[in-house]
Scaffold this motif. Structure first.
Motif, PDB file in Angstrom:
ATOM      1  N   GLU A  80      37.944  21.183  -3.541  1.00 27.98           N
ATOM      2  CA  GLU A  80      38.442  22.300  -4.344  1.00 27.98           C
ATOM      3  C   GLU A  80      39.842  22.743  -3.964  1.00 27.98           C
ATOM      4  O   GLU A  80      40.435  23.566  -4.658  1.00 27.98           O
ATOM      5  CB  GLU A  80      37.475  23.499  -4.262  1.00 27.98           C
ATOM      6  N   PHE A  81      40.354  22.236  -2.834  1.00 30.64           N
ATOM      7  CA  PHE A  81      41.702  22.689  -2.473  1.00 30.64           C
ATOM      8  C   PHE A  81      42.605  21.599  -1.902  1.00 30.64           C
ATOM      9  O   PHE A  81      43.699  21.894  -1.436  1.00 30.64           O
ATOM     10  CB  PHE A  81      41.646  23.900  -1.515  1.00 30.64           C
ATOM     11  N   THR A  82      42.165  20.351  -1.938  1.00 29.30           N
ATOM     12  CA  THR A  82      43.039  19.291  -1.410  1.00 29.30           C
ATOM     13  C   THR A  82      43.407  18.232  -2.456  1.00 29.30           C
ATOM     14  O   THR A  82      44.098  17.263  -2.136  1.00 29.30           O
ATOM     15  CB  THR A  82      42.399  18.568  -0.190  1.00 29.30           C
ATOM     16  N   GLY A  83      42.966  18.413  -3.698  1.00 28.24           N
ATOM     17  CA  GLY A  83      43.160  17.383  -4.726  1.00 28.24           C
ATOM     18  C   GLY A  83      44.607  16.937  -4.870  1.00 28.24           C
ATOM     19  O   GLY A  83      44.875  15.736  -4.980  1.00 28.24           O
ATOM     20  N   ASP A  84      45.545  17.888  -4.842  1.00 31.88           N
ATOM     21  CA  ASP A  84      46.949  17.525  -5.067  1.00 31.88           C
ATOM     22  C   ASP A  84      47.771  17.629  -3.782  1.00 31.88           C
ATOM     23  O   ASP A  84      48.989  17.762  -3.827  1.00 31.88           O
ATOM     24  CB  ASP A  84      47.552  18.418  -6.156  1.00 31.88           C
ATOM     25  N   VAL A  85      47.065  17.561  -2.655  1.00 32.24           N
ATOM     26  CA  VAL A  85      47.730  17.719  -1.358  1.00 32.24           C
ATOM     27  C   VAL A  85      48.182  16.343  -0.845  1.00 32.24           C
ATOM     28  O   VAL A  85      47.475  15.350  -1.011  1.00 32.24           O
ATOM     29  CB  VAL A  85      46.749  18.401  -0.372  1.00 32.24           C
ATOM     30  N   GLN A  86      49.361  16.281  -0.260  1.00 27.95           N
ATOM     31  CA  GLN A  86      49.821  15.031   0.378  1.00 27.95           C
ATOM     32  C   GLN A  86      48.853  14.623   1.477  1.00 27.95           C
ATOM     33  O   GLN A  86      48.368  15.477   2.211  1.00 27.95           O
ATOM     34  CB  GLN A  86      51.186  15.251   1.039  1.00 27.95           C
ATOM     35  N   VAL A 117      52.262  21.697  13.768  1.00 33.73           N
ATOM     36  CA  VAL A 117      51.448  20.539  13.361  1.00 33.73           C
ATOM     37  C   VAL A 117      52.173  19.200  13.454  1.00 33.73           C
ATOM     38  O   VAL A 117      51.528  18.144  13.396  1.00 33.73           O
ATOM     39  CB  VAL A 117      50.890  20.719  11.918  1.00 33.73           C
ATOM     40  N   ALA A 118      53.509  19.210  13.592  1.00 39.14           N
ATOM     41  CA  ALA A 118      54.283  17.968  13.454  1.00 39.14           C
ATOM     42  C   ALA A 118      53.778  16.839  14.356  1.00 39.14           C
ATOM     43  O   ALA A 118      53.683  15.687  13.931  1.00 39.14           O
ATOM     44  CB  ALA A 118      55.769  18.241  13.745  1.00 39.14           C
ATOM     45  N   GLU A 119      53.458  17.149  15.592  1.00 33.04           N
ATOM     46  CA  GLU A 119      53.056  16.102  16.536  1.00 33.04           C
ATOM     47  C   GLU A 119      51.550  16.050  16.769  1.00 33.04           C
ATOM     48  O   GLU A 119      51.077  15.304  17.626  1.00 33.04           O
ATOM     49  CB  GLU A 119      53.762  16.330  17.878  1.00 33.04           C
ATOM     50  N   ALA A 157      53.579  18.280   6.409  1.00 29.52           N
ATOM     51  CA  ALA A 157      54.199  18.372   7.736  1.00 29.52           C
ATOM     52  C   ALA A 157      53.557  17.485   8.794  1.00 29.52           C
ATOM     53  O   ALA A 157      54.111  17.315   9.887  1.00 29.52           O
ATOM     54  CB  ALA A 157      54.176  19.828   8.217  1.00 29.52           C
ATOM     55  N   ILE A 158      52.390  16.929   8.524  1.00 30.60           N
ATOM     56  CA  ILE A 158      51.672  16.180   9.570  1.00 30.60           C
ATOM     57  C   ILE A 158      52.112  14.711   9.645  1.00 30.60           C
ATOM     58  O   ILE A 158      52.709  14.184   8.711  1.00 30.60           O
ATOM     59  CB  ILE A 158      50.135  16.192   9.331  1.00 30.60           C
ATOM     60  N   ARG A 159      51.752  14.081  10.742  1.00 32.03           N
ATOM     61  CA  ARG A 159      51.934  12.639  10.880  1.00 32.03           C
ATOM     62  C   ARG A 159      50.976  11.932   9.912  1.00 32.03           C
ATOM     63  O   ARG A 159      49.924  12.473   9.548  1.00 32.03           O
ATOM     64  CB  ARG A 159      51.590  12.198  12.302  1.00 32.03           C
ATOM     65  N   ALA A 160      51.299  10.714   9.566  1.00 31.56           N
ATOM     66  CA  ALA A 160      50.475   9.972   8.600  1.00 31.56           C
ATOM     67  C   ALA A 160      49.072   9.716   9.134  1.00 31.56           C
ATOM     68  O   ALA A 160      48.115   9.593   8.362  1.00 31.56           O
ATOM     69  CB  ALA A 160      51.142   8.652   8.254  1.00 31.56           C
ATOM     70  N   ASP A 161      48.919   9.655  10.452  1.00 30.89           N
ATOM     71  CA  ASP A 161      47.601   9.337  11.012  1.00 30.89           C
ATOM     72  C   ASP A 161      46.900  10.562  11.589  1.00 30.89           C
ATOM     73  O   ASP A 161      45.892  10.426  12.279  1.00 30.89           O
ATOM     74  CB  ASP A 161      47.728   8.256  12.086  1.00 30.89           C
ATOM     75  N   ALA A 162      47.414  11.750  11.323  1.00 30.78           N
ATOM     76  CA  ALA A 162      46.738  12.964  11.785  1.00 30.78           C
ATOM     77  C   ALA A 162      45.478  13.193  10.956  1.00 30.78           C
ATOM     78  O   ALA A 162      45.325  12.646   9.862  1.00 30.78           O
ATOM     79  CB  ALA A 162      47.667  14.163  11.680  1.00 30.78           C
ATOM     80  N   TYR A 172      45.302  16.184  15.711  1.00 29.97           N
ATOM     81  CA  TYR A 172      44.268  16.851  14.926  1.00 29.97           C
ATOM     82  C   TYR A 172      44.709  18.270  14.612  1.00 29.97           C
ATOM     83  O   TYR A 172      45.233  18.979  15.479  1.00 29.97           O
ATOM     84  CB  TYR A 172      42.934  16.876  15.695  1.00 29.97           C
ATOM     85  N   VAL A 173      44.502  18.699  13.374  1.00 20.92           N
ATOM     86  CA  VAL A 173      44.820  20.066  12.959  1.00 20.92           C
ATOM     87  C   VAL A 173      43.530  20.760  12.535  1.00 20.92           C
ATOM     88  O   VAL A 173      42.795  20.252  11.683  1.00 20.92           O
ATOM     89  CB  VAL A 173      45.800  20.075  11.754  1.00 20.92           C
ATOM     90  N   GLN A 174      43.227  21.888  13.158  1.00 15.92           N
ATOM     91  CA  GLN A 174      42.069  22.690  12.746  1.00 15.92           C
ATOM     92  C   GLN A 174      42.594  23.881  11.964  1.00 15.92           C
ATOM     93  O   GLN A 174      43.258  24.754  12.533  1.00 15.92           O
ATOM     94  CB  GLN A 174      41.265  23.154  13.957  1.00 15.92           C
ATOM     95  N   GLU A 175      42.285  23.930  10.683  1.00 13.04           N
ATOM     96  CA  GLU A 175      42.770  25.017   9.814  1.00 13.04           C
ATOM     97  C   GLU A 175      41.673  26.052   9.672  1.00 13.04           C
ATOM     98  O   GLU A 175      40.526  25.720   9.363  1.00 13.04           O
ATOM     99  CB  GLU A 175      43.179  24.408   8.461  1.00 13.04           C
TER     100      GLU A 175
END
Lengths: 319, 319
Positions: B126-132, B81-83, B108-113, B86-89
């Motif tokens: 429900e699962f991103t509340g405390d995610v960077q 994911v570093a570069e 791990a992602i870029r700030a603009d990903a 777009y990340v599809q989970e």
């Protein structure tokens, strides 16, 4: 089939009746058509010829002249139905109109004829109660146009002879339609109840501002509808869990119940809502382009029917 | 598109993730795949190659080697994911699993990903509340398999950056998917709400003994589903009345409201009912044949996708 059908009468020759004439004639039946309006009687064969020619171009029929030769237009209702094994009635959908024509049909048919009405929502009990041979009448509701969409709903009235639905089911199968049989009359029958359930949710989602009408449409046309064009909702979920439908229902039943609970207080499609949906549709498709879009739809249906014919769905599990 | 996407990461390489890899790679994106399970990492390229070859035989893709050359499998989530633009989970659908992987992705992602989750029902809140970088996360729910069914539901969480949904919509269009955008999170999103409304009616009709599961299925597969495979419910009714949707709604709104009123007290899919539906399905399709029927379904979808590609729906009214 323990009974032979050879002669079919089509009463009411608008788009639905004319489509039915194609269904029966292409399957080898002799078809006599009657319509109360002389102008329709005069033009229906042209419409049928044009449709058959277009179907032939799509690979859906062959030998158009033979099919046409099996169809005759009759100037009298009595002549059209007198010798018919089966009568498909497709007159205007209003109780008084259905009632009047059913009285005339009941008085003119053979004692062992069967009469199916194309009614999309009015149950037979509302217009055959005082009709002669009312036990020979049943609903045989097609989807428009019947020569391209094969489903037919058979809905007996309380006084329909119990032997009729199975007999007509076999006959409809034999002419290439896909009949279903309802155990009894119910408001909207099965098809419009299923369509209505989805429509009611679509209108409610639009009303709540969750998505545009175009995006709701897209959810079906680019998503749900692809699977549903060759398998139904039960089979779809049956194949969507390793343990089949029971496994699926156990895991997802609560979600679907909670969705139903959200809709315990169904709202009418109120005038303001209708206006907003209509405004979005008219932006996408001006009213003057509606007719040509209908032609597009019929062309799409014809190409889909041709695709389905070439890639026969393995229907064996339904045997 | 005012932003370029070139590199996509696919996290979770089950059937959904692997399908997504095909979507992005065939559109020219560089795709890096990561899955926590080494066995899946070892086999996913074989699955993708087989699928692409079968698609090529159906006329759905060409130049399979070039597509394959754009896909790499990564042994570390961070490398994958570093570069990525777009990340599809597409990991297992459980809140704790989605939460854990989102924490790792966010770190791990870029700030603009942008990160889209394939979640079919759990909203991102429900699962991103405390995610960077939680403002970069959104739901991008596909229909399975995504390389054959193009719909994608984009559902922003309350903290998703408002610029993300339109950007991702454009990107999904550019890779050939058909995205819709929800204005907010709602239970079941749009797709499963529409499916659920129809399913709830189907189960209720079966429960009331109105029709068999096979006949209810047939109503869709041989009737409603044919139109819905190329146009949605609003367009369908818009073309079903001379004056368009407003005309249709005025005439048939009361019928559909009465159908909704019949279902004001929604029942659960109770165990006895589930057992009866399952009994009918297992009669039609023994459990040991379920897997081969799933292959049949995927083949049918592939042929339908090929048919749709050859007979492009005139989507111009959606422009």
């Amino acid at each position: 089939m323990n009974r032979r059908f050879e002669r079919v009468a089509v009463v009411g020759a608008g788009l639905v009746g004319a489509g039915w004439a194609i269904v029966f004639a292409r399957a080898g039946q002799s078809v006599s058509i009657y319509d109360a309006q002389p102008a329709i009687r005069a033009s229906v064969m042209d419409w049928i010829r044009d449709s058959l020619n277009e179907m032939e171009r799509c690979g859906l029929t062959r030998d158009v002249p033979s099919i046409l030769a099996r169809i005759t237009v009759s100037d009298s209702l009595e002549d059209a139905v007198a010798e018919a094994d089966y009568v498909q009635e497709s007159v205007f959908e209003r109780v008084d109109v259905k009632h009047r024509i059913s009285l005339a049909i009941g008085a003119a048919i053979r004692a062992d004829a069967i009469v199916g009405s194309s009614s999309s929502g009015i149950p037979a009990s509302e217009f055959t109660g005082d009709v002669q041979r009312r036990e020979r009448f049943i609903i045989a509701h097609p989807v428009n146009p019947p020569h391209l969409i094969p489903l037919v709903e058979l809905v007996p009235s309380p006084w329909t002879d119990p032997s009729i639905a199975p007999l007509l089911r076999d006959f409809m199968e034999s002419v290439g339609q896909k009949p279903i049989v309802l155990s009894r009359e119910i408001n909207g029958f099965v098809l419009n109840r299923l369509q209505g359930a989805l429509l009611n949710e679509a209108w409610a989602l639009f009303d709540a501002g969750v998505a545009s009408a175009a995006d709701i449409d897209r959810t079906v046309s680019e998503g749900l509808g692809m699977r549903w064009s060759f398998m139904g909702p039960f089979e779809t979920i049956d194949l969507n869990a390793p343990g089949g439908v029971a496994d699926y229902a156990e895991r997802l039943g609560p979600l679907y119940h909670s969705i139903a609970m959200d809709r315990r207080h169904p709202a009418q499609w109120h005038p303001d809502l209708i206006e907003r949906v209509a405004a979005e549709r008219r932006q996408a498709l001006p009213l003057e382009d509606l007719a040509s879009r209908c032609d597009w739809r019929d062309k799409m249906l014809m190409m889909l029917a041709a695709h389905r014919t070439m890639n026969q769905s393995d229907d064996s599990e339904d045997a």
